[in-house]
Each structure stands twice: as C-alpha cells, then as structure tokens.
Design an enzyme around this catalytic site. Structure first.
Site, short mmCIF file in Angstrom:
data_model
loop_
_atom_site.label_atom_id
_atom_site.label_comp_id
_atom_site.label_asym_id
_atom_site.label_seq_id
_atom_site.Cartn_x
_atom_site.Cartn_y
_atom_site.Cartn_z
CD GLU A 24 -14.14 -4.37 25.01
OE1 GLU A 24 -15.36 -4.37 24.88
OE2 GLU A 24 -13.56 -4.96 24.18
CG ASN A 171 -15.98 -11.00 22.88
OD1 ASN A 171 -17.20 -11.12 23.43
ND2 ASN A 171 -15.71 -10.28 21.96
CD GLU A 172 -19.40 -9.55 19.91
OE1 GLU A 172 -18.85 -8.88 18.94
OE2 GLU A 172 -20.49 -9.28 20.35
CE1 TYR A 248 -23.75 -4.17 23.48
CE2 TYR A 248 -22.85 -5.65 22.09
CZ TYR A 248 -22.67 -4.96 23.14
OH TYR A 248 -21.72 -5.20 23.90
CD GLU A 304 -19.89 -7.86 24.50
OE1 GLU A 304 -20.21 -7.19 23.87
OE2 GLU A 304 -18.79 -8.46 24.64
CD GLN A 353 -17.80 -2.41 27.68
OE1 GLN A 353 -17.08 -1.77 28.25
NE2 GLN A 353 -17.62 -2.72 26.34
O1 AHR Z 1 -19.38 -3.57 24.15
C1 AHR Z 1 -18.69 -3.26 22.89
C2 AHR Z 1 -18.48 -4.53 21.90
O2 AHR Z 1 -19.30 -4.92 21.52
C3 AHR Z 1 -17.49 -5.31 22.45
O3 AHR Z 1 -15.92 -5.29 22.71
C4 AHR Z 1 -17.76 -6.63 21.48
O4 AHR Z 1 -17.64 -8.01 22.08
C5 AHR Z 1 -19.14 -6.47 20.95
O5 AHR Z 1 -19.08 -6.23 19.53
#
Ligand code: AHR
Length: 502
Positions: A24, A171-172, A248, A304, A353
């Site tokens: 990103e 995205n999201e 995450y 992600e 990332q």
């Molecule tokens: O990876 C960081 C961020 O996490 C990304 O930009 C977003 O898609 C997610 O919330």
C-alpha cells in the site's frame, strides 16, 4: 503426540496465491521499501530495489495486491500515469500526512510484478471513485484494441496491455472504504463489477467483492443476499470470483495494541489464541458462502492478515512501522497452516504488508535490508505452493497458554507436491517445553527426510546490526524407520520436513 497422515488422500489444491502479499502507499512500503525511483545510491532496476526484489523472488512471491487498503478508495489512478514531473503531488491523508508524489503508479506496479514474476491484484476505488473511473482504468490496463484509454496507455509508453489477474471492487467498504451498509455496497458491487470488462476472454479478470471484517457474518450474509437474490447478474459467469476477508491479530486493544518487541508470556499466548481464531473466521464465512455457492466456485481471499502492534518508538504513527519477532513467526506459521487446511475455499492470502509496514517480511533503512522471522516462515512454507493438501491430524496434542489464552501446543499441515514429496510444517508454540512427535504414514515407507528449522526466544528479532538472530537453519533432530518419522522440536520453534517416500 502423533501426527497421522493419509498420503493417499488428497483433499484440495493449495493455490500459490495463498502465500501472497499486500502493498500500500503507506509509510515506507512503496517508497523506500519497494521503489527508490531515480535514487542512484540504492541498487535498482527501473526504480525497484534489487535486494528486495531478489529476496521476494526467493520466497516465490505469487501475487501482490496494490495500491491499498484505505489508500485504494481514495486513489485516482490517472494521477499516477504520464510524465513524472507532471504527476500530481498530494497529501496522503490516510497515512502519516506526507506528500504522495505519484511517482509510483500503474506502469511502475506492473513493472514491479514483471520483475517479481508474480500475478497482479489491483484494487479499485468504490469509496470515492466513479464507475467510469474504474471502468476506464480496466480499459487502460487491459484493452488491446482502438480506444481512448488504450491510446493513452500507448502514448505513455506501453504498447501492449497488461494482465490483471484479480481486481478488487473496493476495500473495507464497511469502514474506511465509504462506511457503507451491506445492502448499499452489495448494490454498488453489482453495478461497478459490470464495467470491469473482460477484454481478453483468454485471461479473464477475477473480480473480488469486499467481504467482512473478520467475523462480521451479518455483512457476509447481507452482501450475498443482495448479490444473489436476483437471478441476474448472479447467474452470469465471472460475476463474483472472489470474496475478501480481513483479519488482524491485535494483541491487547486497538488503543493499546502492545509492543512488537517487549511483551509478556500472557501477551504471547494471547497472540496465539487470536491467531488460531482465523480458523473460526474462515469456517464461519465459508458456511454462509456455501449457502449461495455450495460448489465453492467463489474463492475466499484473506487479502489482509497479520499482527498489528504499536509502532516503533520515534516513528511516524501513520507509517505503521513495527518490528517482527519469533511471536510473529508463530502467528504466520499457524495462519498459513490454517489456510492450507481450508484450501478448498481459501485461494489467496495477502500478508499485511510486504515491506516496512505491519507484519512485514522485509524491513529496510536507506540501503540496508533485513529479513524478518516471518520472511523465514514464508521461505520454509514455499513448498506448499501448488501442492495438494493431504488428510492429516494430531493425536495427543495439548493446550498451552495462560488463563483463557490457550491454543494447541502444536499445529500442522501436510501437502504433497507434483514429484510426490511431502511437505510437513509443524509449529511448537510452547515457549517452555519441547515437543516430541511421531509422524505416521499409512502405506509408504520413508526413503529420506530433509528438515529446516526456525527457533528462538519468543521475543527474538532481527535488526540491521544483528540480522541473523533468527534465521532458518538445517534441522536434524529426527529419525525415521518404516512408515514413521520421529521428531523432537525445541520450545518456540517451527520445523519444515520434506519427506520422500519409497
Ligand atoms: O493494512 C493497513 C490497513 O488496514 C489497510 O489500509 C486497510 O484496508 C485496513 O484497515
């Protein structure tokens, strides 16, 4: 403890993309990490860092998602094409408030993927972009005839169209990508994807719908209901090829995530518990997907995932720069084993990332580069790419952890490659005790075994001064006879075995 393997029972194919990555325009991921432009001090080919490209090729990077993330839903692709001196400069409002000079754009992304030899995954802008903008980007990238966008691409120096393997329609969008309701986004998806045209029928673009934040199953259900409740376009081939899921591991809370380097055993085991929760998330979403797609034609893309810790001291909080320890390696090892086990549905994973941001495989500082413990996991797992998952299970494993933060002491997955060689990836997450495992095949005698190991204290990590505190080494603490291999794993260690059968 025993690991039972039925080497005759192939369950599903492990797509190479399961071992994918995410980049990103965030902090030093693109700028400084992957791309150095005209910088003569750092060895590069057409602006791409040679050291980083070589290291990524060594883990057989299969796919790279770009340009975001949050950034994608504010990215206007035309800002990143044409002569560099004319490209717009702007503030990256999402990430750190720094100047984005757009020197890395569409042409540079495809050049990077060419050098890496990986598939392409471009994420479109639904949050703040128009249908026309998205459709013109696809035309610019992939159309080989006479059209305004194809002419513009040629004028900018690229005669041939590129191949877009995957295209993310937003995205999201439940959050940073526009704060939409599921029904609203579901309708937007139907609308936007219509104009993601497949100009080259031989290389159809796989369209990816924005799925949930982890276990938000309500989002999953409502999106699929909106998309599939009418016969068209749901019945149309190529309407929805992929469904994304993001998750995450945040050890404590979003406000106080916890340090990447200094943490307690409690925090270590909390990370392990949260990592294996990925299994529940995939199972839960798969169950709903299967109501609409029992044949599993829609791929789940966990595009992600990774650990999200507090940023390193004295770094821009918007750059999400964090160190990476043996704990991160264990999270990666467990997660990739889970992806393998779900490879009937999970066809892609993108670690967040790739360089210098969150759970990176590589960290850079000027011309220096260091490989993280997570990098070594990807290297040790590369044999699973394009192999077939085998039926396997552990007997006699035990729970380890503190309080509620417990998980199985060992996790595993097993695959067989095209040459008939087994790959067994085992992680002993117990930081105090070794693990003895007897691996039993059903029919074949073992001919030869090769092993690789990553081991260390849970808080061990690599720095630019000490880059080899955690590194992959040859592993030999095993013996084999007949159909059985006996292994002894150190505390907090990860082992890959390559088993040749008679
Ligand atoms: O990876 C960081 C961020 O996490 C990304 O930009 C977003 O898609 C997610 O919330």
């Amino acid at each position: 403890m025993k690991l039972h393997i039925n080497e005759n029972h192939k369950l599903s194919h492990i797509e190479p993309e399961v071992y994918g990555h995410f980049s990103e325009h965030l902090g030093r991921c693109i700028y400084g990490g992957l791309f150095v432009g005209e910088n003569k001090e750092i060895a590069n080919e057409n602006g791409m860092r040679k050291d980083v490209v070589d290291a990524l090729k060594a883990i057989q990077i299969p796919v790279l998602r770009w340009p975001g993330g949050n950034f994608a839903d504010e990215y206007h692709w035309m800002d990143g094409i044409g002569p560099k001196e004319l490209r717009k400069k702007m503030i990256n409002t999402h990430w750190g408030g720094v100047i984005e000079d757009n020197s890395f754009g569409t042409h540079e992304y495809f050049e990077l993927c060419r050098q890496l030899g990986c598939k392409t995954y471009v994420n479109g802008n639904v949050g703040s972009g128009t249908v026309r903008e998205m459709s013109e980007w696809v035309e610019y990238m992939t159309f080989n005839g006479v059209s305004p966008m194809a002419e513009l691409r040629k004028k900018n120096g690229h005669e041939e169209p590129w191949v877009v393997d995957y295209f993310g329609v937003g995205n999201e969008n439940w959050g940073c990508g526009g704060n939409m309701t599921a029904d609203y986004y579901g309708n937007k998806y139907r609308n936007y994807q219509t104009y993601v045209r497949n100009y080259d029928g031989n290389k159809p673009i796989k369209k990816v719908c924005c799925g949930p934040n982890a276990d938000d199953y309500r989002w999953t259900k409502e999106i699929l209901e909106t998309c599939y409740r009418h016969p068209a376009p749901a019945g149309t081939h190529g309407f929805m090829d992929g469904f994304s899921v993001h998750y995450y591991v945040v050890v404590n809370s979003w406000e106080h995530k916890g340090s990447a380097k200094e943490f307690s055993k409690e925090e270590y085991y909390r990370a392990m518990r949260k990592a294996v929760y990925m299994d529940d998330i995939i199972t839960g979403n798969d169950r709903i997907l299967s109501q609409y797609d029992p044949e599993k034609k829609i791929a789940m893309l966990v595009d992600e995932w990774g650990c999200w810790h507090d940023v390193e001291e004295n770094t821009n909080p918007g750059f999400l720069y964090q160190q990476n320890s043996m704990r991160d390696a264990q999270v990666a090892g467990a997660t990739l084993n889970i992806f393998n086990k779900h490879s009937d549905r999970v066809k892609m994973g993108c670690l967040a990332q790739i360089v210098n941001v969150l759970q990176s495989v590589i960290l850079t500082e000027d011309d220096k580069m260091v490989l993280t413990p997570t990098y070594h996991i990807f290297h040790m797992y590369r044999f699973h790419q394009d192999a077939d998952l085998l039926d396997s299970y552990l007997e006699g494993d035990s729970k380890v952890g503190i309080g509620e933060d417990v998980a199985s002491n060992v996790n595993e997955s097993v695959s067989v490659d095209k040459d008939g060689v087994l790959t067994i990836t085992l992680n002993n997450i117990d930081v105090d005790n070794s693990a003895e495992i007897e691996i039993d095949l059903r029919e074949h005698d073992v001919k030869n075994v090769t092993g690789f190991e990553l081991a260390g204290a849970m808080t061990d990590y690599n720095t630019f001064d000490k880059p080899e505190t955690v590194k992959e080494v040859a592993f030999s603490d095993f013996s084999f006879e007949g159909k059985s291999v006996k292994v002894k794993m150190k505390p907090c260690s990860c082992v890959t075995l390559r088993v040749e059968m008679k």
